[in-house]
Design a protein around this motif. Structure first.
Motif, short mmCIF file in Angstrom:
data_model
loop_
_atom_site.label_atom_id
_atom_site.label_comp_id
_atom_site.label_asym_id
_atom_site.label_seq_id
_atom_site.Cartn_x
_atom_site.Cartn_y
_atom_site.Cartn_z
N VAL A 1 0.58 -1.68 -0.36
CA VAL A 1 0.06 0.37 -0.61
C VAL A 1 0.78 1.21 -0.18
O VAL A 1 0.36 2.48 -0.11
CB VAL A 1 -0.90 0.14 1.32
CG1 VAL A 1 -0.34 0.05 2.27
CG2 VAL A 1 -2.05 1.45 1.00
N ASP A 2 1.93 1.49 0.81
CA ASP A 2 2.69 2.27 0.63
C ASP A 2 3.45 2.56 -0.40
O ASP A 2 3.91 3.27 -1.94
CB ASP A 2 3.71 2.28 1.78
CG ASP A 2 3.64 2.18 3.09
OD1 ASP A 2 4.29 1.66 5.07
OD2 ASP A 2 2.66 2.55 3.49
N LEU A 3 3.90 1.38 -1.07
CA LEU A 3 4.89 1.83 -2.53
C LEU A 3 3.81 1.52 -3.25
O LEU A 3 3.98 2.52 -4.43
CB LEU A 3 5.30 0.31 -3.52
CG LEU A 3 6.50 -0.83 -2.44
CD1 LEU A 3 6.91 -2.09 -3.02
CD2 LEU A 3 7.73 0.22 -2.95
N ARG A 4 2.67 1.41 -3.42
CA ARG A 4 1.37 2.95 -3.93
C ARG A 4 1.07 3.55 -4.13
O ARG A 4 0.93 4.18 -5.43
CB ARG A 4 0.12 1.23 -4.14
CG ARG A 4 -0.02 0.26 -4.81
CD ARG A 4 -1.36 -0.64 -4.58
NE ARG A 4 -1.63 -1.30 -4.90
CZ ARG A 4 -1.01 -2.95 -4.04
NH1 ARG A 4 -1.50 -2.48 -3.39
NH2 ARG A 4 -1.50 -4.31 -4.37
N ARG A 5 1.59 4.17 -2.91
CA ARG A 5 1.36 5.59 -2.75
C ARG A 5 2.89 6.19 -3.73
O ARG A 5 1.97 7.09 -4.31
CB ARG A 5 0.99 6.09 -1.31
CG ARG A 5 1.38 7.40 -1.25
CD ARG A 5 0.74 7.71 0.30
NE ARG A 5 2.08 7.49 0.82
CZ ARG A 5 2.29 6.21 2.71
NH1 ARG A 5 1.18 5.45 2.36
NH2 ARG A 5 3.12 6.08 2.79
N MET A 6 3.35 5.78 -2.99
CA MET A 6 5.04 6.03 -3.83
C MET A 6 4.94 6.22 -5.25
O MET A 6 5.35 7.01 -5.91
CB MET A 6 6.27 4.81 -3.18
CG MET A 6 6.31 5.28 -1.27
SD MET A 6 7.61 3.50 -1.01
CE MET A 6 9.04 4.27 -2.13
N ALA A 7 4.42 5.44 -5.76
CA ALA A 7 4.12 4.95 -6.90
C ALA A 7 4.11 5.96 -7.93
O ALA A 7 3.88 7.13 -8.98
CB ALA A 7 4.27 3.62 -7.70
N GLU A 8 2.35 6.60 -6.70
CA GLU A 8 1.53 7.08 -7.74
C GLU A 8 1.84 8.82 -7.16
O GLU A 8 2.02 9.74 -8.50
CB GLU A 8 0.29 7.38 -6.98
CG GLU A 8 -0.45 6.25 -7.28
CD GLU A 8 -1.92 6.44 -6.83
OE1 GLU A 8 -2.96 4.98 -7.00
OE2 GLU A 8 -1.69 6.83 -5.91
N GLU A 9 2.67 9.52 -6.30
CA GLU A 9 2.96 10.70 -6.34
C GLU A 9 4.63 10.83 -6.99
O GLU A 9 4.59 11.87 -7.27
CB GLU A 9 4.09 10.26 -4.25
CG GLU A 9 2.47 10.54 -3.89
CD GLU A 9 2.93 10.22 -2.15
OE1 GLU A 9 2.50 10.40 -0.79
OE2 GLU A 9 4.30 10.25 -1.75
N MET A 10 5.98 9.89 -7.30
CA MET A 10 6.56 9.81 -8.54
C MET A 10 5.79 9.90 -9.59
O MET A 10 6.15 11.09 -10.05
CB MET A 10 6.91 8.64 -8.47
CG MET A 10 7.89 8.27 -7.39
SD MET A 10 9.33 6.38 -7.69
CE MET A 10 9.44 6.41 -5.86
N LEU A 11 4.88 9.81 -9.95
CA LEU A 11 4.70 9.66 -11.16
C LEU A 11 3.70 11.04 -11.18
O LEU A 11 3.51 12.07 -12.53
CB LEU A 11 2.87 8.42 -11.77
CG LEU A 11 3.81 7.15 -12.01
CD1 LEU A 11 2.71 5.93 -11.95
CD2 LEU A 11 4.37 7.60 -12.98
N GLU A 12 2.80 11.26 -9.93
CA GLU A 12 2.42 13.69 -10.33
C GLU A 12 2.94 14.20 -10.04
O GLU A 12 3.49 15.21 -10.90
CB GLU A 12 1.08 13.18 -9.13
CG GLU A 12 0.70 14.03 -8.47
CD GLU A 12 -0.12 14.97 -9.27
OE1 GLU A 12 -0.88 14.34 -10.03
OE2 GLU A 12 -0.47 15.93 -9.56
N LYS A 13 4.98 13.45 -9.95
CA LYS A 13 4.86 14.39 -9.21
C LYS A 13 6.30 14.95 -10.52
O LYS A 13 6.49 16.54 -11.59
CB LYS A 13 6.91 14.32 -8.53
CG LYS A 13 7.32 15.40 -8.65
CD LYS A 13 8.78 14.61 -7.29
CE LYS A 13 10.18 15.76 -7.18
NZ LYS A 13 10.98 14.87 -6.55
N ASP A 14 6.06 13.80 -11.70
CA ASP A 14 6.52 13.71 -13.20
C ASP A 14 5.94 14.80 -13.96
O ASP A 14 6.37 14.72 -14.99
CB ASP A 14 6.50 12.13 -13.58
CG ASP A 14 7.97 11.47 -12.90
OD1 ASP A 14 9.16 12.45 -12.48
OD2 ASP A 14 8.39 10.64 -13.23
N THR A 15 4.10 14.79 -13.81
CA THR A 15 3.77 14.85 -14.91
C THR A 15 3.55 16.87 -14.44
O THR A 15 3.37 17.09 -15.33
CB THR A 15 2.53 14.44 -14.59
OG1 THR A 15 1.87 14.39 -13.06
CG2 THR A 15 2.39 12.70 -15.21
#
Length: 570
Positions: A554-568
Motif C-alpha cells: 500500500v505504501d509502494l502504490r502511494r509512492m508510485a503514484e506520487e512519483m508519477l504525479e511529480k513527473d507530470t
C-alpha cells in the motif's frame, strides 16, 4: 430474483430462469449446423487472407479435423496446447477438441521459453499446435532450443521433448512461418480418412457435459500459474445465458479482436455467437481503424472489447468526422478491467450502440454478472450488472467469512454451474480457492446494492489489469529477481488513462551494482511477454516493511503514484 430480504449481500440464483442445457460443444455446433446450415458462422477478414464459413461448412471442417486428431492418437482427456494469434485453425481446434473429448490448453502466443516450459510440463501436454512467428518473434527458433529432437522428424516412439516433456508426441505448425520439424496443419488433416464417421460418432457420444473442455492458466499469489479447468456445461451455459441477457439474435454479426487464448475470445466470442446462431467476424489483432472498417463492410451489430479498444475507436478520424456508417452497430460488450463510465456514455452518444458491461473471471467460465438492457443507461455504465441466471453470489468478510450487509465492502464469492472444476493437478490450491460447499473465493473486494448490482472496488489478490490482461505482480517479481544485479523487486499497479493500470516496478540493487531502467526493460523483453514488462521502474534503497518484515505494498502504490504525479507536474 433479488438479494435476500435479510438485508445481507447475498444473491440467490434466479428460480424462474430456463433450465441449464446439458450438452457438449461438439453437439451444440452440430445442432446449429442442422438448424442454420446456410447461415454465415465465421468470417476471417485480414488483408492476406479472407474466408467465410457457413454453419454447415464449419461443422464439416470440424468433423474432418476431429477425425484427423483421432487418427494421430489424440483422444478423450488428452491435453492439446494451442499457441497462435487469432486464426481459423484456432477456432477449428476449439470445436474439434471439444467434439472428441480432448482438452484445449490455451497459450498466450507472446509467451517466452520459461513460460511455455512451465505450461508444457505442468499440463502434461500431448500435442502442441503453434504458429512459427508472433509479432516478429521467432517462436520456431525458440522451440528448436526447447525441443532439440524436433527437427529430426516425428519420433516412432517416445516424445519430442525427451525427459523434459515426456508427454509431448505431436507438434503441428499453424500458418506459413516455419517451425522446423513440425507437421504442417494440412498434414494433420491427411489422417482424417483413417477414421470412419461411426468411429468419430462413438467417441463424440462418450463426451459428457461435465467433462473438462479447456484449461485456462491464471496466476495467483504463489506466482505459479494455475490451470483452471472449465467444463462443457460451464462454458456453454455461460455463453447461452449471457447471449440471452444481452439480446443477441440469429442475424447478429460480432466484430472483435479479443484474443482467442482468453475466455473473452474463445467463450464470449466463439461460443457466444454459437449460442445465438450469429456470425463472428474475427481479427488477427486489434487495430481501431480496421475494426471499424469491418463493422461497415460486414454490417457488424456487436463488438466485444476492453475499454482501451473503445477509447482508440472513439479517436478514429472517420468516426470523429461522422464519415462512417455504423448504423447497424447495436451492442458494445466490455469488461476485463474498471470501465470508465464516460467512455461508454460517449460511445452511446456518438454511435448509438448500447453498452453491455460484465464482471468475470477465468475460474467462472468467465461471466459472473452482466448489465440488463432494460435498465437505465446510467445504471448500466456505473455497475457491472447483476448475476446471470443460476448464479449465486455473496459478499463476505474476508477474515470471518460472514456475509456482509448490502452496501458494505467484502470479498466476492461465487457458486453455481460456472465455477471451475478445479486447478489441474493442484489439489491444495483448489481446496484453498473453492470451499467444500462450492463457494469460489474471487479475491476481489466488491459492494452489492439492494437490487443486486455489483461494483468491484479493489482486489485482495495482488493482481492488476492492464488493457484487459490479467497481470500478476509476483510472477514479474520472480523474473526480476533472476537478474544478477537485483536484490529485491516489488511490482504494483498504478492508474493509467489508456490501459486502466500500468506496471510499476520498485527495484533494490545489490551493493556495488548499477542498472538502468532501459537496460532492465530490454532484459525483461527477452524473458517475459511484452505486456508484462514494467513501464515504470524506480530504483530505491529499501522497500517499506511492516514490523514483522512484510512488504507494505500500500505504501509502494502511494509512492508510485506520487512519483508519477511529480513527473507530470514538473
Amino acid at each position: 430474483m433479488a438479494v435476500t430480504a435479510t438485508g445481507l449481500a447475498h444473491w440467490l440464483p434466479e428460480a424462474s430462469a430456463a433450465p441449464l442445457r446439458e450438452t457438449t460443444l461438439g453437439a451444440l455446433l452440430a445442432e446449429r449446423a442442422a438448424a442454420l446450415p446456410g447461415r454465415p458462422a465465421l468470417i476471417f477478414d485480414e488483408p492476406q487472407a479472407r474466408a467465410t464459413w457457413t454453419y454447415a461448412e464449419l461443422d464439416a471442417e470440424v468433423t474432418r479435423l476431429a477425425k484427423a486428431l483421432l487418427g494421430h492418437g489424440i483422444g478423450p482427456g488428452q491435453r492439446v496446447a494451442v499457441m497462435a494469434a487469432n486464426c481459423p485453425e484456432w477456432v477449428f481446434l476449439e470445436y474439434a477438441l471439444g467434439r472428441i473429448g480432448a482438452v484445449l490448453v490455451t497459450v498466450n502466443p507472446s509467451f517466452r521459453q520459461g513460460e511455455l516450459d512451465y505450461l508444457l510440463r505442468q499440463a502434461r501436454v500431448s500435442a502442441l499446435f503453434v504458429a512459427g512467428v508472433f509479432r516478429g518473434f521467432d517462436v520456431g527458433a525458440m522451440l528448436a532450443e526447447m525441443l532439440p529432437g524436433l527437427n529430426r522428424g516425428r519420433p516412432s516412439s517416445g516424445s519430442y521433448g525427451g525427459s523434459a516433456y515426456p508427454d509431448l508426441r505431436l507438434v503441428v505448425q499453424i500458418g506459413a512461418a516455419a517451425v522446423p520439424g513440425a507437421l504442417p496443419f494440412n498434414g494433420v488433416l491427411e489422417a482424417a480418412p483413417e477414421i470412419s464417421e461411426a468411429a468419430l460418432a462413438e467417441v463424440a457420444q462418450g463426451v459428457r457435459p461435465e467433462d473438462v473442455l479447456q484449461i485456462q492458466y491464471t496466476s495467483g499469489t504463489t506466482g505459479k500459474p494455475k490451470g483452471a479447468m472449465l467444463t462443457h456445461r460451464g462454458t456453454i451455459n455461460n455463453a447461452l445465458l449471457a447471449a440471452e441477457r444481452a439480446g443477441y439474435r440469429e442475424t447478429d454479426v460480432m466484430v472483435s479482436a479479443m484474443p482467442l487464448f482468453h475466455t473473452a475470445g474463445c467463450v464470449c466470442n466463439v461460443m457466444g455467437m454459437l449460442a445465438a446462431g450469429g456470425c463472428l467476424v474475427m481479427m488477427a489483432d486489434f487495430d481501431a481503424g480496421r475494426l471499424l472498417d469491418l463493422i461497415e463492410r460486414h454490417g457488424g451489430t456487436i463488438t466485444n472489447g476492453v475499454p482501451t479498444m473503445y477509447i482508440r475507436m472513439l479517436q478514429d478520424p472517420g468516426l470523429v468526422a461522422g464519415a462512417r456508417d455504423l448504423s447497424r452497430w447495436r451492442i458494445a460488450y466490455t469488461g476485463g478491467t474498471s470501465i470508465p463510465p464516460q467512455v461508454m456514455l460517449d460511445l452511446h452518444a456518438r454511435v448509438g450502440c448500447e453498452p453491455v458491461i460484465i464482471m468475470g473471471m477465468t475460474e467462472c467460465s468467465p461471466i459472473i454478472t452482466q448489465t440488463a438492457p432494460d435498465e437505465p443507461l446510467e445504471t448500466r455504465v456505473m455497475t457491472a450488472g447483476v448475476p446471470l441466471p443460476h448464479v449465486e453470489i455473496r459478499i463476505v468478510d474476508p477474515v470471518s467469512g460472514e456475509t456482509r450487509p448490502v452496501g458494505a465492502e467484502g470479498e466476492l464469492q461465487i457458486r453455481g454451474f460456472l465455477v471451475t472444476a478445479g486447478y489441474f493437478d493442484m489439489a491444495k490450491q483448489t481446496r484453498e480457492t473453492i470451499s467444500a460447499d462450492g463457494w469460489l473465493k474471487s479475491g476481489d473486494l466488491a459492494v452489492m446494492d439492494a437490487e443486486g448490482h455489483l461494483r468491484i472496488i479493489g482486489r485482495i489478490k495482488d493482481m492488476l489489469i492492464r488493457g484487459g490482461e490479467n497481470i500478476y505482480p509476483v510472477e514479474i517479481e520472480d523474473w526480476l529477481m533472476q537478474h544478477p544485479a537485483i536484490a529485491e523487486a516489488q511490482v504494483v499497479g498504478v492508474p493509467d488513462p489508456e490501459f486502466g493500470e500500468e506496471i510499476f516496478a520498485f527495484v533494490v540493487l545489490h551493493p556495488g551494482k548499477t542498472l538502468e531502467g532501459g537496460a532492465l526493460r530490454d532484459w525483461c523483453r527477452t524473458r517475459i511477454a511484452r505486456h508484462k514488462v514494467p513501464r515504470h521502474i524506480a530504483f530505491i534503497e529499501a522497500t517499506p516493511k511492516t514490523a514483522n518484515g512484510k512488504v507494505r505494498k500500500v505504501d509502494l502504490r502511494r509512492m508510485a503514484e506520487e512519483m508519477l504525479e511529480k513527473d507530470t507536474t514538473a
